[in-house]
Motif scaffolding. Structure first.
Motif, PDB file in Angstrom:
ATOM      1  N   GLY A 150      84.954 -21.644 -10.968  1.00  0.00           N
ATOM      2  CA  GLY A 150      85.467 -22.237 -12.201  1.00  0.00           C
ATOM      3  C   GLY A 150      85.396 -21.248 -13.349  1.00  0.00           C
ATOM      4  O   GLY A 150      84.542 -20.360 -13.363  1.00  0.00           O
ATOM      5  N   ASP A 153      82.070 -20.633 -15.255  1.00  0.00           N
ATOM      6  CA  ASP A 153      80.920 -20.187 -14.464  1.00  0.00           C
ATOM      7  C   ASP A 153      81.357 -19.063 -13.539  1.00  0.00           C
ATOM      8  O   ASP A 153      81.005 -19.011 -12.379  1.00  0.00           O
ATOM      9  CB  ASP A 153      80.363 -21.354 -13.634  1.00  0.00           C
ATOM     10  CG  ASP A 153      79.042 -20.990 -12.946  1.00  0.00           C
ATOM     11  OD1 ASP A 153      78.331 -20.113 -13.477  1.00  0.00           O
ATOM     12  OD2 ASP A 153      78.752 -21.550 -11.883  1.00  0.00           O
ATOM     13  N   HIS A 154      82.180 -18.164 -14.090  1.00  0.00           N
ATOM     14  CA  HIS A 154      82.765 -17.092 -13.283  1.00  0.00           C
ATOM     15  C   HIS A 154      81.708 -16.018 -13.038  1.00  0.00           C
ATOM     16  O   HIS A 154      81.175 -15.428 -13.947  1.00  0.00           O
ATOM     17  CB  HIS A 154      83.963 -16.490 -14.019  1.00  0.00           C
ATOM     18  CG  HIS A 154      84.784 -15.566 -13.185  1.00  0.00           C
ATOM     19  ND1 HIS A 154      85.772 -16.018 -12.339  1.00  0.00           N
ATOM     20  CD2 HIS A 154      84.772 -14.224 -13.063  1.00  0.00           C
ATOM     21  CE1 HIS A 154      86.347 -14.984 -11.744  1.00  0.00           C
ATOM     22  NE2 HIS A 154      85.754 -13.887 -12.174  1.00  0.00           N
ATOM     23  N   ASP A 159      81.867 -16.871  -7.286  1.00  0.00           N
ATOM     24  CA  ASP A 159      83.249 -17.309  -7.193  1.00  0.00           C
ATOM     25  C   ASP A 159      84.015 -16.661  -6.043  1.00  0.00           C
ATOM     26  O   ASP A 159      85.223 -16.811  -5.936  1.00  0.00           O
ATOM     27  CB  ASP A 159      83.990 -17.101  -8.523  1.00  0.00           C
ATOM     28  CG  ASP A 159      84.140 -15.638  -8.879  1.00  0.00           C
ATOM     29  OD1 ASP A 159      83.921 -14.781  -8.016  1.00  0.00           O
ATOM     30  OD2 ASP A 159      84.499 -15.353 -10.026  1.00  0.00           O
ATOM     31  N   ARG A 184      81.263 -28.907  -5.996  1.00  0.00           N
ATOM     32  CA  ARG A 184      81.477 -27.792  -6.935  1.00  0.00           C
ATOM     33  C   ARG A 184      82.578 -28.128  -7.929  1.00  0.00           C
ATOM     34  O   ARG A 184      82.443 -27.884  -9.125  1.00  0.00           O
ATOM     35  CB  ARG A 184      81.831 -26.515  -6.164  1.00  0.00           C
ATOM     36  CG  ARG A 184      82.339 -25.384  -7.060  1.00  0.00           C
ATOM     37  CD  ARG A 184      82.354 -24.051  -6.366  1.00  0.00           C
ATOM     38  NE  ARG A 184      81.004 -23.484  -6.360  1.00  0.00           N
ATOM     39  CZ  ARG A 184      80.709 -22.276  -5.898  1.00  0.00           C
ATOM     40  NH1 ARG A 184      81.636 -21.519  -5.388  1.00  0.00           N
ATOM     41  NH2 ARG A 184      79.467 -21.837  -5.925  1.00  0.00           N
ATOM     42  N   VAL A 188      82.930 -28.430 -12.256  1.00  0.00           N
ATOM     43  CA  VAL A 188      83.983 -27.794 -13.049  1.00  0.00           C
ATOM     44  C   VAL A 188      84.744 -28.831 -13.867  1.00  0.00           C
ATOM     45  O   VAL A 188      84.971 -28.660 -15.074  1.00  0.00           O
ATOM     46  CB  VAL A 188      84.956 -27.032 -12.115  1.00  0.00           C
ATOM     47  CG1 VAL A 188      86.134 -26.485 -12.906  1.00  0.00           C
ATOM     48  CG2 VAL A 188      84.230 -25.905 -11.401  1.00  0.00           C
ATOM     49  N   GLN A 191      82.725 -30.203 -16.752  1.00  0.00           N
ATOM     50  CA  GLN A 191      82.758 -29.333 -17.927  1.00  0.00           C
ATOM     51  C   GLN A 191      84.044 -29.559 -18.720  1.00  0.00           C
ATOM     52  O   GLN A 191      84.041 -29.586 -19.953  1.00  0.00           O
ATOM     53  CB  GLN A 191      82.661 -27.868 -17.485  1.00  0.00           C
ATOM     54  CG  GLN A 191      81.314 -27.495 -16.887  1.00  0.00           C
ATOM     55  CD  GLN A 191      81.333 -26.111 -16.265  1.00  0.00           C
ATOM     56  OE1 GLN A 191      82.371 -25.629 -15.819  1.00  0.00           O
ATOM     57  NE2 GLN A 191      80.174 -25.462 -16.218  1.00  0.00           N
ATOM     58  N   LYS A 192      85.145 -29.711 -17.993  1.00  0.00           N
ATOM     59  CA  LYS A 192      86.429 -29.957 -18.655  1.00  0.00           C
ATOM     60  C   LYS A 192      86.406 -31.280 -19.418  1.00  0.00           C
ATOM     61  O   LYS A 192      86.840 -31.361 -20.572  1.00  0.00           O
ATOM     62  CB  LYS A 192      87.554 -29.969 -17.616  1.00  0.00           C
ATOM     63  CG  LYS A 192      88.947 -30.018 -18.215  1.00  0.00           C
ATOM     64  CD  LYS A 192      90.005 -30.096 -17.130  1.00  0.00           C
ATOM     65  CE  LYS A 192      90.400 -31.516 -16.850  1.00  0.00           C
ATOM     66  NZ  LYS A 192      91.141 -32.134 -17.989  1.00  0.00           N
ATOM     67  N   PHE A 213      92.021 -23.637 -17.199  1.00  0.00           N
ATOM     68  CA  PHE A 213      91.705 -24.024 -15.827  1.00  0.00           C
ATOM     69  C   PHE A 213      92.901 -23.812 -14.906  1.00  0.00           C
ATOM     70  O   PHE A 213      92.755 -23.338 -13.777  1.00  0.00           O
ATOM     71  CB  PHE A 213      91.255 -25.493 -15.781  1.00  0.00           C
ATOM     72  CG  PHE A 213      89.803 -25.682 -16.119  1.00  0.00           C
ATOM     73  CD1 PHE A 213      89.289 -25.200 -17.306  1.00  0.00           C
ATOM     74  CD2 PHE A 213      88.944 -26.341 -15.255  1.00  0.00           C
ATOM     75  CE1 PHE A 213      87.955 -25.373 -17.635  1.00  0.00           C
ATOM     76  CE2 PHE A 213      87.604 -26.507 -15.570  1.00  0.00           C
ATOM     77  CZ  PHE A 213      87.108 -26.018 -16.767  1.00  0.00           C
ATOM     78  N   TYR A 217      92.868 -21.105 -11.699  1.00  0.00           N
ATOM     79  CA  TYR A 217      93.123 -21.415 -10.293  1.00  0.00           C
ATOM     80  C   TYR A 217      94.410 -20.762  -9.789  1.00  0.00           C
ATOM     81  O   TYR A 217      94.515 -20.435  -8.596  1.00  0.00           O
ATOM     82  CB  TYR A 217      93.137 -22.930 -10.076  1.00  0.00           C
ATOM     83  CG  TYR A 217      91.744 -23.515 -10.106  1.00  0.00           C
ATOM     84  CD1 TYR A 217      90.802 -23.174  -9.132  1.00  0.00           C
ATOM     85  CD2 TYR A 217      91.355 -24.385 -11.120  1.00  0.00           C
ATOM     86  CE1 TYR A 217      89.514 -23.676  -9.181  1.00  0.00           C
ATOM     87  CE2 TYR A 217      90.061 -24.900 -11.165  1.00  0.00           C
ATOM     88  CZ  TYR A 217      89.151 -24.540 -10.188  1.00  0.00           C
ATOM     89  OH  TYR A 217      87.857 -25.042 -10.233  1.00  0.00           O
TER      90      TYR A 217
END
Length: 256
Positions: A150, A153-154, A159, A184, A188, A191-192, A213, A217
């Protein structure tokens, strides 16, 4: 796409394309900064801002949203063909703004739809590399992209978990994958959600998080399917390319 009678591409070309994928990976890692700037750098405490009941339901809700998204994204391809990446980002950005404008209730209602569009965006990237999203193995890979950590949290280690060698794909394997990805992805998406409920900034934060986001992705999908296509065109094992990619990620080199 390489013709069956074409010779495999050379090692120099492989190295260039690997480096391009490494740069994509690095750009994905920088995307979260845009959200942090909007939120004032409060990413660490985002999940704590959600009501306890919402946090408790996130994982189960995310798993259900993934199952629904798989069917909806696949059906949408029969009605609307591949879409440019910017259009998917524009749609999710507008939805994020709308979801954030109404606070937590509207953000929760928007979440399954955004998950579907994110999956559709990943499928569109797969198509760019001449993989058919209608094939079970490709659908498996598309869901697997969600195993990336995400944008908020990269981490060069965390990741890369979504980059694995191909396994035999069955109905049970897909269910098992969704079960592994959901925890997981729920973090993510949590957080959004929290970003979209930030007082006053809700609509702006919702738009920014959805844009970031979706972009994240899409970049991860390019890495995932780019490596798979490269393995085919270079006539190399996917595992060997993965190892080379991980080594480049770990190397302390300057990337633009």
């Amino acid at each position: 796409m390489m013709d069956y009678f074409d010779p495999p591409i050379g090692r120099a070309e492989v190295a260039l394309r690997l480096e391009a994928l490494v740069r994509r990976h690095a750009r994905a890692g920088n995307l979260g900064i845009q959200v942090l700037n909007v939120l004032g750098g409060r990413a660490e405490a985002l999940l704590e801002q959600l009501p306890g009941g919402v946090r408790d339901r996130l994982e189960g809700g995310t798993e259900q949203a993934l199952v629904i998204a798989m069917g909806a994204a696949h059906r949408s391809r029969g009605m609307v063909g591949g879409q440019p990446g910017w259009l998917n980002r524009a749609v999710t950005t507008a939805m994020g703004a709308a979801g954030g404008f109404g606070g937590l209730p509207s953000a929760l209602a928007e979440l399954p739809v955004t998950t579907t569009i994110l999956l559709r965006a990943i499928q569109d990237v797969a198509s760019e590399y001449d993989f058919d999203p209608a094939e079970e193995g490709v659908r498996f890979d598309c869901v697997q992209v969600f195993a990336a950590a995400g944008p908020l949290d990269h981490d060069d280690g965390a990741d890369l978990a979504f980059l694995t060698t191909r396994v035999a794909v069955t109905g049970k394997a897909m269910q098992a994958l969704i079960g592994r990805v959901a925890p997981r992805l729920s973090v993510v998406l949590g957080q959004k959600l929290a970003a979209q409920t930030v007082p006053i900034l809700g609509a702006a934060a919702g738009a920014a998080t959805n844009y970031v986001f979706t972009s994240y992705y899409q970049q991860m999908a390019h890495v995932h399917f780019g490596l798979r296509r490269l393995a085919i065109e270079a006539d190399m094992s996917h595992a060997e390319l993965l190892e080379a990619f991980r080594e480049k990620i770990a190397a302390p080199v300057k990337r633009s």
